[in-house]
Design an enzyme around this catalytic site. Structure first.
Site, PDB file in Angstrom:
ATOM      1  N   CYS A  70       5.625   2.349 -14.463  1.00 51.03           N
ATOM      2  CA  CYS A  70       4.158   2.706 -12.901  1.00 51.03           C
ATOM      3  C   CYS A  70       3.011   3.754 -14.033  1.00 51.03           C
ATOM      4  O   CYS A  70       3.255   5.017 -14.649  1.00 51.03           O
ATOM      5  CB  CYS A  70       4.047   3.361 -12.002  1.00 51.03           C
ATOM      6  SG  CYS A  70       2.565   2.837 -11.544  1.00 51.03           S
TER       7      CYS A  70
ATOM      8  N   CYS B 217       2.157   9.604  -9.631  1.00 52.30           N
ATOM      9  CA  CYS B 217       2.624  10.602  -8.882  1.00 52.30           C
ATOM     10  C   CYS B 217       3.413  11.486  -8.365  1.00 52.30           C
ATOM     11  O   CYS B 217       4.837  10.840  -9.906  1.00 52.30           O
ATOM     12  CB  CYS B 217       2.982   9.584  -7.210  1.00 52.30           C
ATOM     13  SG  CYS B 217       1.787   8.339  -7.644  1.00 52.30           S
TER      14      CYS B 217
ATOM     15  N   CYS C  69       7.833  10.127  -7.915  1.00 53.43           N
ATOM     16  CA  CYS C  69       7.973   8.693  -7.688  1.00 53.43           C
ATOM     17  C   CYS C  69       8.653   8.122  -9.040  1.00 53.43           C
ATOM     18  O   CYS C  69       8.904   8.773  -9.953  1.00 53.43           O
ATOM     19  CB  CYS C  69       6.209   7.820  -7.560  1.00 53.43           C
ATOM     20  SG  CYS C  69       7.073   6.195  -7.640  1.00 53.43           S
TER      21      CYS C  69
ATOM     22  N   CYS D  42       9.239  -5.729   3.670  1.00 60.60           N
ATOM     23  CA  CYS D  42       8.083  -4.814   3.234  1.00 60.60           C
ATOM     24  C   CYS D  42       8.337  -5.382   1.718  1.00 60.60           C
ATOM     25  O   CYS D  42       9.984  -5.058   0.937  1.00 60.60           O
ATOM     26  CB  CYS D  42       7.641  -3.705   3.545  1.00 60.60           C
ATOM     27  SG  CYS D  42       7.685  -3.798   4.985  1.00 60.60           S
TER      28      CYS D  42
ATOM     29  N   CYS E 122       5.025  -7.207   5.135  1.00 61.99           N
ATOM     30  CA  CYS E 122       3.140  -6.052   4.467  1.00 61.99           C
ATOM     31  C   CYS E 122       3.564  -6.001   3.067  1.00 61.99           C
ATOM     32  O   CYS E 122       5.355  -6.039   1.923  1.00 61.99           O
ATOM     33  CB  CYS E 122       4.293  -5.454   4.826  1.00 61.99           C
ATOM     34  SG  CYS E 122       3.228  -3.866   4.440  1.00 61.99           S
TER      35      CYS E 122
ATOM     36  N   CYS F 166      -1.659  -0.109   7.015  1.00 62.83           N
ATOM     37  CA  CYS F 166      -0.546   0.089   7.151  1.00 62.83           C
ATOM     38  C   CYS F 166      -0.276   1.817   6.352  1.00 62.83           C
ATOM     39  O   CYS F 166      -0.748   1.189   4.900  1.00 62.83           O
ATOM     40  CB  CYS F 166       0.357  -1.060   6.876  1.00 62.83           C
ATOM     41  SG  CYS F 166       2.404   0.652   6.388  1.00 62.83           S
TER      42      CYS F 166
ATOM     43  N   ARG G   1       6.022   5.127  11.677  1.00 62.74           N
ATOM     44  CA  ARG G   1       7.504   4.566  10.928  1.00 62.74           C
ATOM     45  C   ARG G   1       8.634   5.178  10.498  1.00 62.74           C
ATOM     46  O   ARG G   1       7.714   6.362   9.736  1.00 62.74           O
ATOM     47  CB  ARG G   1       7.239   3.127   9.613  1.00 62.74           C
ATOM     48  CG  ARG G   1       6.446   1.982  10.790  1.00 62.74           C
ATOM     49  CD  ARG G   1       6.159   1.333   9.177  1.00 62.74           C
ATOM     50  NE  ARG G   1       5.384  -0.301   9.724  1.00 62.74           N
ATOM     51  CZ  ARG G   1       5.985  -0.752  10.683  1.00 62.74           C
ATOM     52  NH1 ARG G   1       6.934  -1.089  10.555  1.00 62.74           N
ATOM     53  NH2 ARG G   1       4.605  -1.958  11.206  1.00 62.74           N
TER      54      ARG G   1
HETATM   55  N1  SAM Z   1       2.838   1.756  -6.257  1.00 68.83           N
HETATM   56  C1  SAM Z   1       2.317   1.658  -4.647  1.00 68.83           C
HETATM   57  C2  SAM Z   1       1.437   2.262  -4.437  1.00 68.83           C
HETATM   58  O1  SAM Z   1       1.594   3.803  -4.733  1.00 68.83           O
HETATM   59  O2  SAM Z   1       0.491   2.641  -3.053  1.00 68.83           O
HETATM   60  C3  SAM Z   1       3.777   1.497  -3.549  1.00 68.83           C
HETATM   61  C4  SAM Z   1       4.408   1.817  -3.741  1.00 68.83           C
HETATM   62  S1  SAM Z   1       4.925   3.447  -3.494  1.00 68.83           S
HETATM   63  C5  SAM Z   1       6.913   3.526  -3.446  1.00 68.83           C
HETATM   64  C6  SAM Z   1       5.147   3.461  -1.908  1.00 68.83           C
HETATM   65  C7  SAM Z   1       5.059   4.785  -0.772  1.00 68.83           C
HETATM   66  O3  SAM Z   1       6.297   4.825  -0.676  1.00 68.83           O
HETATM   67  C8  SAM Z   1       4.315   6.248  -1.830  1.00 68.83           C
HETATM   68  O4  SAM Z   1       2.848   6.210  -1.151  1.00 68.83           O
HETATM   69  C9  SAM Z   1       5.154   7.582  -0.793  1.00 68.83           C
HETATM   70  O5  SAM Z   1       4.260   7.554   0.446  1.00 68.83           O
HETATM   71  C10 SAM Z   1       6.551   6.369  -0.756  1.00 68.83           C
HETATM   72  N2  SAM Z   1       7.376   7.510  -1.771  1.00 68.83           N
HETATM   73  C11 SAM Z   1       7.716   7.025  -3.089  1.00 68.83           C
HETATM   74  N3  SAM Z   1       8.370   8.100  -3.510  1.00 68.83           N
HETATM   75  C12 SAM Z   1       9.258   8.637  -2.860  1.00 68.83           C
HETATM   76  C13 SAM Z   1      10.181   9.571  -1.866  1.00 68.83           C
HETATM   77  N4  SAM Z   1      10.501  10.326  -3.585  1.00 68.83           N
HETATM   78  N5  SAM Z   1      10.020   9.970  -1.309  1.00 68.83           N
HETATM   79  C14 SAM Z   1       9.264   9.592   0.357  1.00 68.83           C
HETATM   80  N6  SAM Z   1       8.846   8.728  -0.002  1.00 68.83           N
HETATM   81  C15 SAM Z   1       8.301   8.089  -1.581  1.00 68.83           C
HETATM   82 FE1  SF4 Z   2       3.291   3.783  -9.015  1.00 67.65          FE
HETATM   83 FE2  SF4 Z   2       4.987   5.331  -7.552  1.00 67.65          FE
HETATM   84 FE3  SF4 Z   2       2.673   5.664  -7.548  1.00 67.65          FE
HETATM   85 FE4  SF4 Z   2       3.040   3.997  -6.224  1.00 67.65          FE
HETATM   86  S1  SF4 Z   2       3.954   5.572  -5.710  1.00 67.65           S
HETATM   87  S2  SF4 Z   2       1.480   4.132  -7.710  1.00 67.65           S
HETATM   88  S3  SF4 Z   2       4.567   2.878  -7.719  1.00 67.65           S
HETATM   89  S4  SF4 Z   2       3.505   6.006  -9.537  1.00 67.65           S
END
Ligand code: SAM
Ligand code: SF4
Ligand code: DTB
Length: 337
Positions: free
Chosen positions: A62, A66, A69, A106, A137, A197, A275
């Site tokens: 990606c 973040c 992530c 989802c 979703c 959501c 959730r």
């Molecule tokens: N890329 C898209 C976005 O960021 O909108 C969707 C996927 S992203 C993985 C969805 C959500 O998963 C993130 O906004 C975050 O809140 C949650 N998430 C991701 N990694 C996580 C982690 N290590 N622990 C807890 N929540 C996490």
């Molecule tokens: Fe990309 Fe992960 Fe951020 Fe979603 S949460 S935008 S998958 S880096």
């Protein structure tokens, strides 16, 4: 501050201010849970918890950064990036989820935003999953107005796009997009008539004041989100936030503080589905039970979230039996007590 012994008066969203939300967090735990129960029972059946299944339809690589992530290309994790899955593979996973008792499916893609060339496949996935009788979703990153329209036309039930934390803490979590960018996509989703959501992550080193600001931002959106995922950080090695918290047990969010966050989400967003999302695998049954008492009424089931582990369906079935919980489809109906 209100007298905690008076039932919570339902409020219009604009009435929530940070001071009131901070006062809720400060309540003695029993009073906070009592208020959350009053609100929860007025809007939902307290013995019903929806089960949802997650599928990563496009993993890793990606372009966003973040800090929590596993899927950010710039984070030093072992994850292997994949292409967008084939529609039939996704539908096979959805069938399996339904057979396992899930009512919601989802689909998540590790994109900053989808490419227009991917939209035909995305639309087919939504149509196919809906045809199985599952709630749909998707979470695909930022959307253009055209893309949002296509998702709405396909009949998508919910779009997940998280604010993740307070506006003040956001810059410590991600710098490749702004809070305003997130709000813009949420507005497009709302205007297209797709249920929003929107939630975030607790336990990224943020302060109580940030948790207040985060829930305030959610509760005072033009419409509170229909669905609010509250994730407990799953610390991932090789991510900046995972590394920061590694080996510092005191930096992990306290479980009672996590339950407080769920309770305040319930009180400030009464009709929303709250959730209990990532982070359940490391929670005891007792902590999860407190989260349900605090107003959580949906979980992700199955042994995987998007890329990390999750309590499996068998473990969840035992927890449901222990707590006398039912799924919406199998419950006798009725909402409030
Ligand atoms: N890329 C898209 C976005 O960021 O909108 C969707 C996927 S992203 C993985 C969805 C959500 O998963 C993130 O906004 C975050 O809140 C949650 N998430 C991701 N990694 C996580 C982690 N290590 N622990 C807890 N929540 C996490
Ligand atoms: Fe990309 Fe992960 Fe951020 Fe979603 S949460 S935008 S998958 S880096
Ligand atoms: C959300 O807020 N939590 C879910 C869903 N939306 C897409 C995702 C949790 C992901 C947890 C980390 C992982 O498995 O990669």
């Amino acid at each position: 501050m209100r007298n905690v012994l008076e039932p919570t008066v339902p409020r219009a969203r604009a009435e929530w201010c940070r001071e009131d939300i901070a006062a809720l967090f400060d309540l003695p735990f029993a009073d906070l849970l009592w208020q959350a129960q009053v609100v929860h029972r007025a809007h939902h059946n307290p013995n019903v918890v929806q089960r949802a299944t997650l599928l990563s339809i496009k993993t890793g690589g990606c372009a966003e950064n973040c800090g929590y992530c596993s899927q950010a290309a710039g984070n030093d994790t072992d994850l292997k990036a994949t292409k967008l899955m084939q529609v039939e593979e996704v539908l096979a996973a959805a069938r399996e989820a339904k057979a396992g008792g899930s009512e919601r499916f989802c689909m998540g893609a590790a994109w900053r935003s989808p490419k227009d060339r991917d939209m035909d496949a995305i639309v087919s996935m939504i149509e196919g999953v809906k045809a199985l009788g599952l709630e749909t979703c998707m979470t695909l990153g930022m959307l253009s107005a055209d893309q949002t329209g296509r998702l709405a036309d396909a009949g998508l039930d919910y779009y997940n796009h998280n604010l993740d934390t307070s506006p003040e803490y956001y810059g410590n979590v991600v710098t490749t997009r702004t809070y305003g960018d997130r709000l813009e996509t949420l507005e497009r989703v709302r205007n297209a008539g797709i249920n929003v959501c929107c939630g975030g992550i607790v336990g990224m080193g943020e302060s109580r004041a940030d948790r207040v600001g985060f829930l305030h931002a959610l509760a005072t959106l033009p419409e509170p989100p229909a669905s609010v995922p509250i994730n407990r950080l799953v610390p991932i090695e090789g991510t900046p936030i995972g590394n920061m918290l590694k080996g510092v047990p005191s930096a992990q969010i306290d479980e009672i503080e996590f339950v407080r966050t769920v309770a305040v989400a319930r009180i400030t967003m009464p009709p929303s589905i709250v959730r209990l999302s990532a982070g359940r695998e490391s929670m005891s049954d007792a902590t999860q039970a407190l989260c349900f008492l605090a107003g959580a009424n949906s979980i992700f089931t199955g042994d995987k979230l998007l890329t990390t582990g999750n309590a499996g369906a068998d473990i969840d079935a035992k927890l449901f039996a222990k707590l006398g919980l039912a799924s919406p489809a199998t419950s006798a109906g009725g909402s409030a007590s």
